[in-house]
Design a protein around this motif. Sequence first.
Motif: not given
Length: 281
Positions: A29-30, A33, A55, A99, A174, A185-187, A238-239, A266
């Motif tokens: 999850h991002l 969230t 991860e 994912s 995206r 962007e979320p980052r 995104g990544s 990213s």
Amino acid sequence: MPVTPLVTTQWLRDNLERSDLVILDASFHLAATQRDPREEFRQVHIPGAQFFDIEYIADPTTDLPHMLPTDNDFIEKVSALGVGNDKTIVVYDACGIFSAPRAWWMLRIFGLENVHVLDGGLPKWQAEGHPVTDKITKPARGTLTGALDRSKVYDLDVVQEVVNGAPGLILDARGRGRFTAEDPEPREGMRSGHMPGAKSVPLCDLLIDGCYRPLHELKTIFTEAGVTPQTRAVCTCGSGVTAAGVALALTLTGHDDHAVYDGSWSEWGSRSDTPIATGAD
């Protein structure tokens, strides 16, 4: 044994007791969230499943998120989940399709062939009343060999060549707002927009009710984006997570000449020397 990258919930239910079956929960999850996929796995998962931590099964030497690990690191961490070359592997996630394709792609490019994604994932499995549990089992270590197929992974240099005119079509998974730069962007600190020449193919557009759309609909979406049987497709996001979902959809349509840009936005969006376009084109 299924010949498609996807399996249905009914197929998995019918084959749940197979001795060669390995089930992997690859939920991710991002950060926004505020969901913890490992804790959710501890609370509820498909019986016998192991948690495939995107991860953790990653390169620890880079600041870029969940980049591919070395061959040895992959074999060490994944074989501990019971994965072996002789196993039938089914991957799912807690969102339906989000994912799980990333884990499918990783397993495939490290040489495993009998790997499948559960279409509809855990939500569909639970909605249909199939069994779940909080019991965590420890599998026997699998016998695993393999090496990364680098033809299925693109790096910054390759993508720069495509942007500069080399053959290829960049497909961005995206959301459309991030592609156009209308949404941030979320980052933190990341520039907005997309790679020049890229086409917007959001993963969510390839799905309906958490499952992949019918084959003819997927083909139409890719054709409208400019994909032909001869297209060299670059899948990005995104990544590197939802890009694998686009790669899986391309595989379903029979398109083979595609690869995932592992660094994705990213990497591209965090640099000052990479060109960026905004708007719909």
